[in-house]
Design a protein around this motif. Structure first.
Motif: not given
Length: 488
Positions: A205-217, A262-272
């Motif tokens: 709701p605050a407009g913040e982005r988190t990168w995500v991968k979806f898994h269906v196990k 799985q969740l990854m912040t934008e900061e984590q993505a930039n340092a990946f």
């Protein structure tokens, strides 16, 4: 016995005789005035719509997603707004490369496409049973699929084309290792996982982005055929997985899956250490653990295969507020390619078909006309925007958050500096001896007809992933690994 309904034409006109054509006398020719005959024959000639180029053969069922964990801190999507919330869905499984008449047990990735009928419109998660894919640049997708289809001259499957392409595309190594393991021949659709595969974004709701991968196990457990079992089942029951899914649901044995992210912040993505939007790679679970957020259940079979499974149209472009795309190049192209395929196959109004129609929200669009328009086609309301007559208006809260981009527009070499071997090698090394034996045996069987030049080139890729991997394939093909490595 209930009273039988009267047979009619498609226009609702009663049919007086459905057994005999109108002829000029008992032995005479058929008359053009037999309108019922003409309608039946004309419709029969048009019963088949264009086959999907990929994912042509499939099976599907209805069900629900029940939220079990609150992730509203990461996304404003209403289907994830509270624990216990249920969302209706339709899921279509499929093979990828084969035609509609192909065998369910064929060695092939499996499509795993879910349409969630949310209160904010339809969200389509269009993935496979593998977390990665053969390529990372969509420019190569038509080339890849052409190698999986029939030779243009012989109309036969073409192992040379398959391995020629793979050997010239080292980025395929990870998916090739999955495909030629026993995971390439799932026992049933119920006994396999599903993956969104691409990276997507969650917007809170605050407009913040988190990168995500979806898994269906799968909760049924992973079960696969060996190559020998798959060949046998393909001959005995080409529709084995379709039959299994329908029968299980009909008996009340409803299959379920854990819906995870799985969740990854934008900061984590930039340092990946590598590109997190590369479809040929996975995110390590040790660094980005699975978070279970719901339970997916299939509990209702379609009433009509054509209307509900064949006409089901899934598109990664169907993203509800709170879920968005990513810079994944393959995803970016699929945002166009999938809805474009449906416009070709089903028509510009495919979203109005019952299986594709939004269920929990009004559709207020300015699109009009086209083949198979249902309803009042907007009546007399304006078909343009902005307008002064109370037509629907945009909702700024549904806008995607800005994404910072950098770099000159150019055609960048996606293979330059890319590690296409480590994750494939990691996968090989965690396999049991039996699994490695099956993998190598399946590859050897497939590669046997191709030329030595292609064999050498591909074996060098296997060796790059793991020396034992390359040596095993070389020995299976009767080749000296030292000669293979020395040959360029």
């Amino acid at each position: 016995m209930a009273e039988r309904k009267t047979l009619t034409t498609a226009s609702g006109i009663p049919v007086g005789d459905n057994q005999n054509s109108i002829t000029a006398g008992p032995r005479g020719p058929v008359l053009l005035e037999d309108l019922h005959l003409l309608e039946k024959l004309a419709h029969f000639n048009r019963e088949r719509i264009p086959e999907r180029i990929v994912h042509a053969k499939g099976a599907g069922a209805y069900g629900t997603l029940t939220v079990t964990k609150d992730i509203s801190a990461h996304t404003k999507a209403k289907l994830f707004s509270e624990v216990g919330k249920k969302t209706e869905l339709f899921l279509r499984f499929s093979t990828v490369g084969g035609e509609k008449g192909s065998a369910d047990a064929a060695r092939d990735p499996r499509g795993f496409a879910v349409k969630f009928y949310t209160e904010e419109g339809n969200w389509d998660l269009v993935g496979n049973n593998t977390p990665v894919f053969f390529i990372r640049d969509p420019l190569k997708f038509p080339d890849l699929i052409h190698t999986q289809k029939r030779n243009p001259q012989t109309n036969l499957p073409d192992a040379t084309a398959v391995w020629d392409f793979f050997s010239l595309s080292p980025e395929s190594m990870h998916q090739v290792t999955i495909l030629y393991s026993d995971r390439g021949t799932p026992r049933t659709y119920r006994h396999m996982n599903g993956y969104g595969s691409h990276t997507y974004s969650l917007i809170n709701p605050a407009g913040e982005r988190t990168w995500v991968k979806f898994h269906v196990k799968t909760n049924q457990g992973i079960e696969n055929f060996t190559d020998e079992e798959a060949v046998k089942v393909s001959g005995e029951d080409p529709d084995s997985a379709t039959r299994d899914l329908f029968d299980a649901i009909a008996k009340g044995e409803f299959p379920t899956w854990r819906f995870c992210v799985q969740l990854m912040t934008e900061e984590q993505a930039n340092a990946f250490p590598f590109n997190p939007f590369d479809l040929t790679k996975v995110w390590p679970h040790a660094d980005f653990p699975l978070i279970e957020v719901g339970t997916l259940e299939l509990n209702r079979n379609p009433a009509n295969y054509f209307a509900e499974v064949e006409q089901a149209a899934f598109s990664p472009a169907n993203l509800v507020p709170g879920i968005g795309p990513s810079p994944d190049k393959m995803l970016q192209a699929r945002l166009f390619a999938y809805p474009d395929a449906h416009r070709y196959r089903l028509g510009a109004n495919h979203q109005q078909l019952p299986v594709n129609a939004a269920k929990a929200t009004d559709v207020n669009a300015y699109q009009r006309d086209g083949f198979m328009t249902f309803g009042d086609n907007g009546g007399g309301s304006p078909n343009y925007e902005p307008n002064s007559f109370g037509g629907p208006v945009e909702d700024p809260s549904a806008k995607l958050s800005p994404l910072a981009l950098e770099g000159a527009a150019a055609q960048y070499d996606h293979r330059e500096g890319n590690d296409d071997y480590t994750q494939a090698g990691d996968l090989f090394r965690i396999m049991s001896d039996e699994q490695k034996s099956h993998l190598i045996g399946n590859i050897v069987g497939s590669m046997r007809p191709v030329s030595d030049e292609i064999k050498y080139r591909q074996i060098r890729h296997f060796h790059g992933a793991d020396p034992d991997y390359g040596k095993g394939v070389a020995e299976g093909l009767g080749l000296d690994i030292a000669k293979v490595l020395a040959t360029e």
